[in-house]
Design a protein around this motif. Structure first.
Motif, PDB file in Angstrom:
ATOM      1  N   UNK A   1       0.844  -1.264   0.025  1.00 15.24           N
ATOM      2  CA  UNK A   1       0.036  -0.074  -0.133  1.00 15.24           C
ATOM      3  C   UNK A   1       0.920   1.320   0.026  1.00 15.24           C
ATOM      4  N   UNK A   2       1.947   1.176   0.764  1.00 19.16           N
ATOM      5  CA  UNK A   2       2.895   2.383   0.772  1.00 19.16           C
ATOM      6  C   UNK A   2       3.310   2.593  -0.546  1.00 19.16           C
ATOM      7  N   UNK A   3       3.754   1.437  -1.266  1.00 23.39           N
ATOM      8  CA  UNK A   3       4.216   1.778  -2.828  1.00 23.39           C
ATOM      9  C   UNK A   3       3.122   2.395  -3.585  1.00 23.39           C
ATOM     10  N   UNK A   4       2.009   2.090  -3.560  1.00 23.38           N
ATOM     11  CA  UNK A   4       0.777   2.253  -4.217  1.00 23.38           C
ATOM     12  C   UNK A   4       0.451   3.787  -3.810  1.00 23.38           C
ATOM     13  N   UNK A   5       0.727   4.162  -2.822  1.00 24.24           N
ATOM     14  CA  UNK A   5       0.464   5.521  -2.265  1.00 24.24           C
ATOM     15  C   UNK A   5       1.568   6.442  -2.913  1.00 24.24           C
TER      16      UNK A   5
ATOM     17  N   UNK B   1      -7.612  18.049 -16.914  1.00 23.83           N
ATOM     18  CA  UNK B   1      -6.258  17.417 -16.329  1.00 23.83           C
ATOM     19  C   UNK B   1      -6.298  16.090 -16.735  1.00 23.83           C
ATOM     20  N   UNK B   2      -5.533  15.334 -17.292  1.00 19.99           N
ATOM     21  CA  UNK B   2      -5.228  13.962 -17.599  1.00 19.99           C
ATOM     22  C   UNK B   2      -4.124  13.477 -16.753  1.00 19.99           C
ATOM     23  N   UNK B   3      -4.299  12.396 -15.821  1.00 17.88           N
ATOM     24  CA  UNK B   3      -3.199  11.924 -14.919  1.00 17.88           C
ATOM     25  C   UNK B   3      -3.481  10.500 -14.960  1.00 17.88           C
ATOM     26  N   UNK B   4      -2.653   9.698 -14.722  1.00 21.90           N
ATOM     27  CA  UNK B   4      -2.796   8.299 -14.328  1.00 21.90           C
ATOM     28  C   UNK B   4      -2.623   7.848 -12.936  1.00 21.90           C
ATOM     29  N   UNK B   5      -2.956   8.574 -12.055  1.00 25.96           N
ATOM     30  CA  UNK B   5      -2.845   8.476 -10.789  1.00 25.96           C
ATOM     31  C   UNK B   5      -4.046   7.240 -10.243  1.00 25.96           C
ATOM     32  N   UNK B   6      -4.996   7.233 -11.059  1.00 26.01           N
ATOM     33  CA  UNK B   6      -6.141   6.171 -10.644  1.00 26.01           C
ATOM     34  C   UNK B   6      -5.450   4.637 -10.665  1.00 26.01           C
ATOM     35  N   UNK B   7      -4.424   4.485 -11.769  1.00 21.81           N
ATOM     36  CA  UNK B   7      -3.825   3.350 -11.733  1.00 21.81           C
ATOM     37  C   UNK B   7      -3.631   2.413 -10.338  1.00 21.81           C
ATOM     38  N   UNK B   8      -2.660   3.109  -9.418  1.00 20.30           N
ATOM     39  CA  UNK B   8      -2.384   2.475  -8.139  1.00 20.30           C
ATOM     40  C   UNK B   8      -3.510   2.488  -7.327  1.00 20.30           C
TER      41      UNK B   8
ATOM     42  N   UNK C   1      -8.565  -1.082   1.677  1.00 21.14           N
ATOM     43  CA  UNK C   1      -6.963  -0.747   1.289  1.00 21.14           C
ATOM     44  C   UNK C   1      -6.943   0.060   0.157  1.00 21.14           C
ATOM     45  N   UNK C   2      -8.099  -0.170  -0.978  1.00 20.83           N
ATOM     46  CA  UNK C   2      -8.273   0.714  -1.971  1.00 20.83           C
ATOM     47  C   UNK C   2      -8.491   2.216  -1.695  1.00 20.83           C
ATOM     48  N   UNK C   3      -9.472   2.225  -0.920  1.00 18.27           N
ATOM     49  CA  UNK C   3      -9.792   3.747  -0.210  1.00 18.27           C
ATOM     50  C   UNK C   3      -8.522   4.434   0.349  1.00 18.27           C
ATOM     51  N   UNK C   4      -7.829   3.575   1.037  1.00 17.43           N
ATOM     52  CA  UNK C   4      -6.789   4.474   1.813  1.00 17.43           C
ATOM     53  C   UNK C   4      -5.745   4.610   1.165  1.00 17.43           C
ATOM     54  N   UNK C   5      -5.615   3.710   0.106  1.00 26.87           N
ATOM     55  CA  UNK C   5      -4.335   4.092  -1.121  1.00 26.87           C
ATOM     56  C   UNK C   5      -4.896   5.567  -1.693  1.00 26.87           C
ATOM     57  N   UNK C   6      -6.025   5.768  -2.174  1.00 34.25           N
ATOM     58  CA  UNK C   6      -6.884   6.886  -2.691  1.00 34.25           C
ATOM     59  C   UNK C   6      -6.740   8.130  -1.857  1.00 34.25           C
ATOM     60  N   UNK C   7      -6.906   7.731  -0.667  1.00 37.61           N
ATOM     61  CA  UNK C   7      -7.229   8.913   0.330  1.00 37.61           C
ATOM     62  C   UNK C   7      -5.742   9.515   0.482  1.00 37.61           C
ATOM     63  N   UNK C   8      -4.824   8.672   1.051  1.00 38.58           N
ATOM     64  CA  UNK C   8      -3.598   9.029   1.305  1.00 38.58           C
ATOM     65  C   UNK C   8      -2.489   9.525   0.199  1.00 38.58           C
ATOM     66  N   UNK C   9      -2.779   8.910  -1.027  1.00 40.60           N
ATOM     67  CA  UNK C   9      -2.113   9.383  -2.197  1.00 40.60           C
ATOM     68  C   UNK C   9      -2.350  10.729  -2.702  1.00 40.60           C
ATOM     69  N   UNK C  10      -3.668  10.845  -2.577  1.00 34.94           N
ATOM     70  CA  UNK C  10      -4.112  12.098  -2.784  1.00 34.94           C
ATOM     71  C   UNK C  10      -3.868  13.358  -1.797  1.00 34.94           C
TER      72      UNK C  10
END
Length: 189
Positions: free
Chosen positions: A16-20, A38-45, A57-66
């Motif tokens: 998850x840390x790597x995906x974030x 805006x076009x980015x591929x941040x949704x891939x991880x 876990x998917x939600x946490x990756x999205x929340x923390x990455x963003x």
């Protein structure tokens, strides 16, 4: 806690840390941004996190990455930061729920059902765009600005989100197959 469960939880946290980190890098450095879209591929991880580990876990990756992208990006920490972090978390939640449902209903992984995978990816993108639009509206209420100037751009925002979701899903399906074949994700099941 057994040794295998301990390994699995440590493994999940590290992945998850790597995906974030990937979310942040893809959002900030590998993106096309103009005043109109805006076009980015941040949704891939985020999508990988939901498909590999599930909705939380998917939600946490999205929340923390963003959150990291917002704080370290041009916006910084602001009263509205949380408004713009929530949509990415919802995308991870939707993809994770779709993957969980697919596994329970069909007995197959989401990447093994390409049409369903595209539907889930597009549903995540639409959820993200709707939540972002709500965030823009809430911000306009908070700061007493005009929301209606954003309305003409809504169709383009939805179209960009859907096109990005199709591209990301197209990359995600073989990537998931490759990750599973290589044994990199051995603790995810």
């Amino acid at each position: 806690m057994t040794v295998n469960k301990k390994r699995a939880s440590i493994y999940t946290i590290c992945m998850m840390a790597l995906l974030i980190a990937m979310t942040f890098l893809l959002k900030r450095y590998i993106a096309i941004e103009t005043p109109f879209f805006k076009l980015n591929f941040a949704s891939l991880p985020i999508m990988l996190g939901g498909m590999l580990f599930g909705p939380i876990e998917g939600m946490l990756v999205g929340l923390l990455g963003e959150l990291i992208a917002q704080i370290l990006g041009p916006y910084g920490l602001a009263p509205t930061t949380v408004l713009y972090v929530i949509p990415a978390g919802l995308r991870g939640l939707v993809v994770g729920l779709g993957a969980l449902w697919c596994r329970q209903a069909t007995g197959k992984r989401l990447e093994s059902r390409p049409m369903l995978c595209y539907i889930v990816g597009i549903a995540g993108a639409v959820t993200n765009t709707v939540a972002n639009t709500v965030s823009i509206w809430v911000e306009s209420v908070m700061y007493h600005t005009e929301f209606m100037v954003h309305v003409p751009f809504l169709p383009a925002r939805f179209a960009t989100g859907i096109v990005t979701a199709v591209c990301v899903t197209t990359a995600c399906i073989p990537l998931m197959h490759g990750l599973r074949r290589s044994g990199v994700v051995k603790y995810t099941d």
